[in-house]
Design a protein around this motif. Structure first.
Motif, PDB file in Angstrom:
ATOM      1  N   VAL A 134       0.837  -1.197   0.000  1.00 51.75           N
ATOM      2  CA  VAL A 134       0.000   0.000   0.000  1.00 51.75           C
ATOM      3  C   VAL A 134       0.879   1.257   0.000  1.00 51.75           C
ATOM      4  N   THR A 135       1.963   1.223   0.745  1.00 50.94           N
ATOM      5  CA  THR A 135       2.882   2.356   0.759  1.00 50.94           C
ATOM      6  C   THR A 135       3.417   2.608  -0.644  1.00 50.94           C
ATOM      7  N   GLY A 136       3.757   1.532  -1.342  1.00 49.95           N
ATOM      8  CA  GLY A 136       4.218   1.668  -2.724  1.00 49.95           C
ATOM      9  C   GLY A 136       3.143   2.260  -3.620  1.00 49.95           C
ATOM     10  N   LEU A 137       1.900   1.902  -3.361  1.00 47.81           N
ATOM     11  CA  LEU A 137       0.782   2.436  -4.138  1.00 47.81           C
ATOM     12  C   LEU A 137       0.654   3.939  -3.952  1.00 47.81           C
ATOM     13  N   PHE A 138       0.819   4.405  -2.713  1.00 49.57           N
ATOM     14  CA  PHE A 138       0.635   5.820  -2.422  1.00 49.57           C
ATOM     15  C   PHE A 138       1.876   6.667  -2.712  1.00 49.57           C
ATOM     16  N   ALA A 139       3.029   6.058  -2.744  1.00 49.94           N
ATOM     17  CA  ALA A 139       4.275   6.815  -2.910  1.00 49.94           C
ATOM     18  C   ALA A 139       4.309   7.549  -4.245  1.00 49.94           C
ATOM     19  N   GLY A 140       4.577   8.806  -4.158  1.00 53.02           N
ATOM     20  CA  GLY A 140       4.747   9.593  -5.372  1.00 53.02           C
ATOM     21  C   GLY A 140       3.457   9.924  -6.102  1.00 53.02           C
ATOM     22  N   GLY A 141       2.336   9.483  -5.573  1.00 51.33           N
ATOM     23  CA  GLY A 141       1.064   9.743  -6.234  1.00 51.33           C
ATOM     24  C   GLY A 141       0.544  11.133  -5.924  1.00 51.33           C
ATOM     25  N   GLU A 142      -0.512  11.495  -6.602  1.00 57.67           N
ATOM     26  CA  GLU A 142      -1.107  12.806  -6.388  1.00 57.67           C
ATOM     27  C   GLU A 142      -2.484  12.684  -5.748  1.00 57.67           C
ATOM     28  N   MET A 143      -2.692  11.599  -5.029  1.00 55.96           N
ATOM     29  CA  MET A 143      -3.969  11.358  -4.372  1.00 55.96           C
ATOM     30  C   MET A 143      -4.084  12.286  -3.154  1.00 55.96           C
ATOM     31  N   ALA A 144      -5.258  12.871  -2.950  1.00 53.44           N
ATOM     32  CA  ALA A 144      -5.493  13.733  -1.792  1.00 53.44           C
ATOM     33  C   ALA A 144      -5.378  12.917  -0.514  1.00 53.44           C
ATOM     34  N   GLU A 145      -4.930  13.551   0.557  1.00 52.36           N
ATOM     35  CA  GLU A 145      -4.718  12.846   1.819  1.00 52.36           C
ATOM     36  C   GLU A 145      -6.005  12.210   2.338  1.00 52.36           C
ATOM     37  N   GLU A 146      -7.128  12.908   2.198  1.00 44.66           N
ATOM     38  CA  GLU A 146      -8.404  12.356   2.651  1.00 44.66           C
ATOM     39  C   GLU A 146      -8.750  11.085   1.868  1.00 44.66           C
ATOM     40  N   ASP A 147      -8.472  11.100   0.565  1.00 41.33           N
ATOM     41  CA  ASP A 147      -8.731   9.931  -0.270  1.00 41.33           C
ATOM     42  C   ASP A 147      -7.828   8.765   0.123  1.00 41.33           C
ATOM     43  N   MET A 148      -6.570   9.079   0.463  1.00 38.49           N
ATOM     44  CA  MET A 148      -5.650   8.033   0.912  1.00 38.49           C
ATOM     45  C   MET A 148      -6.152   7.401   2.206  1.00 38.49           C
ATOM     46  N   ASP A 149      -6.664   8.231   3.126  1.00 37.71           N
ATOM     47  CA  ASP A 149      -7.178   7.711   4.394  1.00 37.71           C
ATOM     48  C   ASP A 149      -8.362   6.779   4.162  1.00 37.71           C
ATOM     49  N   VAL A 150      -9.273   7.196   3.293  1.00 37.84           N
ATOM     50  CA  VAL A 150     -10.451   6.372   2.998  1.00 37.84           C
ATOM     51  C   VAL A 150     -10.019   5.060   2.350  1.00 37.84           C
ATOM     52  N   MET A 151      -9.091   5.152   1.408  1.00 36.85           N
ATOM     53  CA  MET A 151      -8.629   3.948   0.714  1.00 36.85           C
ATOM     54  C   MET A 151      -7.920   3.001   1.688  1.00 36.85           C
ATOM     55  N   MET A 152      -7.094   3.555   2.557  1.00 40.43           N
ATOM     56  CA  MET A 152      -6.370   2.724   3.516  1.00 40.43           C
ATOM     57  C   MET A 152      -7.331   2.026   4.463  1.00 40.43           C
ATOM     58  N   LYS A 153      -8.343   2.727   4.935  1.00 38.85           N
ATOM     59  CA  LYS A 153      -9.323   2.112   5.822  1.00 38.85           C
ATOM     60  C   LYS A 153     -10.064   0.989   5.099  1.00 38.85           C
ATOM     61  N   ALA A 154     -10.420   1.218   3.847  1.00 41.73           N
ATOM     62  CA  ALA A 154     -11.113   0.187   3.068  1.00 41.73           C
ATOM     63  C   ALA A 154     -10.232  -1.046   2.887  1.00 41.73           C
ATOM     64  N   ILE A 155      -8.957  -0.831   2.640  1.00 44.18           N
ATOM     65  CA  ILE A 155      -8.023  -1.946   2.477  1.00 44.18           C
ATOM     66  C   ILE A 155      -7.896  -2.725   3.786  1.00 44.18           C
ATOM     67  N   MET A 156      -7.776  -2.001   4.896  1.00 45.17           N
ATOM     68  CA  MET A 156      -7.649  -2.686   6.194  1.00 45.17           C
ATOM     69  C   MET A 156      -8.918  -3.467   6.517  1.00 45.17           C
ATOM     70  N   ASP A 157     -10.070  -2.862   6.274  1.00 43.10           N
ATOM     71  CA  ASP A 157     -11.332  -3.556   6.535  1.00 43.10           C
ATOM     72  C   ASP A 157     -11.436  -4.823   5.684  1.00 43.10           C
ATOM     73  N   ALA A 158     -11.085  -4.708   4.411  1.00 47.08           N
ATOM     74  CA  ALA A 158     -11.142  -5.873   3.520  1.00 47.08           C
ATOM     75  C   ALA A 158     -10.191  -6.967   3.996  1.00 47.08           C
ATOM     76  N   TYR A 159      -9.036  -6.572   4.462  1.00 44.58           N
ATOM     77  CA  TYR A 159      -8.041  -7.529   4.959  1.00 44.58           C
ATOM     78  C   TYR A 159      -8.595  -8.312   6.150  1.00 44.58           C
ATOM     79  N   TRP A 160      -9.152  -7.601   7.140  1.00 46.47           N
ATOM     80  CA  TRP A 160      -9.650  -8.275   8.340  1.00 46.47           C
ATOM     81  C   TRP A 160     -10.854  -9.144   8.025  1.00 46.47           C
ATOM     82  N   ILE A 161     -11.714  -8.707   7.130  1.00 42.20           N
ATOM     83  CA  ILE A 161     -12.863  -9.521   6.715  1.00 42.20           C
ATOM     84  C   ILE A 161     -12.380 -10.808   6.056  1.00 42.20           C
TER      85      ILE A 161
END
Length: 132
Positions: free
Chosen positions: A90-117
């Motif tokens: 995920v860090t590699g996905l976000f590195a160097g990107g132009e994604m807004a910080e709020e969008d990164m937070d939402v995406m990271m939470k979704a990834i974590m939720d999917a992982y635990w499920i």
């Protein structure tokens, strides 16, 4: 900043030696030394350190470290390793990107939720010898 760098920085800001932190946390001085060099604590030990330093466990572990520690507590070393791999990807996905910080937070939470499920669903397929 890595866990060991955060721990040392917080300890020094509090004006504590490694020996003093060991006494306050109930951990050995050797363990504190290892944590400040390269080791990552189990979640219970991170809580002890946070309490002794009067900070939150998230201040010491950071968000990614907290996820990895919780995975280790819940699923053992294998779970911690998988969480660490996920964080690296995920860090590699976000590195160097132009994604807004709020969008990164939402995406990271979704990834974590999917992982635990997925981990919970996959428990029924885990052989008994690997269940904790």
């Amino acid at each position: 900043m890595t866990f060991n760098e955060r721990l040392k920085e917080i300890r020094e800001k509090k004006g504590l030696t490694q020996e003093q932190l060991a006494k306050l946390s109930g951990l050995s001085t050797r363990m504190i030394q290892n944590y400040e060099k390269s080791s990552r604590p189990q979640f219970d030990n991170a809580k002890k350190l946070a309490t002794a330093l009067e900070v939150s466990v998230y201040d010491i572990l950071g968000d990614g470290g907290t996820l990895i520690a919780e995975a280790g507590e819940k699923y053992g070393a294998r779970g911690a390793k998988q969480a660490e791999q996920l964080m690296a990807e995920v860090t590699g996905l976000f590195a160097g990107g132009e994604m807004a910080e709020e969008d990164m937070d939402v995406m990271m939470k979704a990834i974590m939720d999917a992982y635990w499920i997925a981990k919970e669903k996959n428990k029924k397929y885990t052989p008994n010898r690997y269940k904790g």
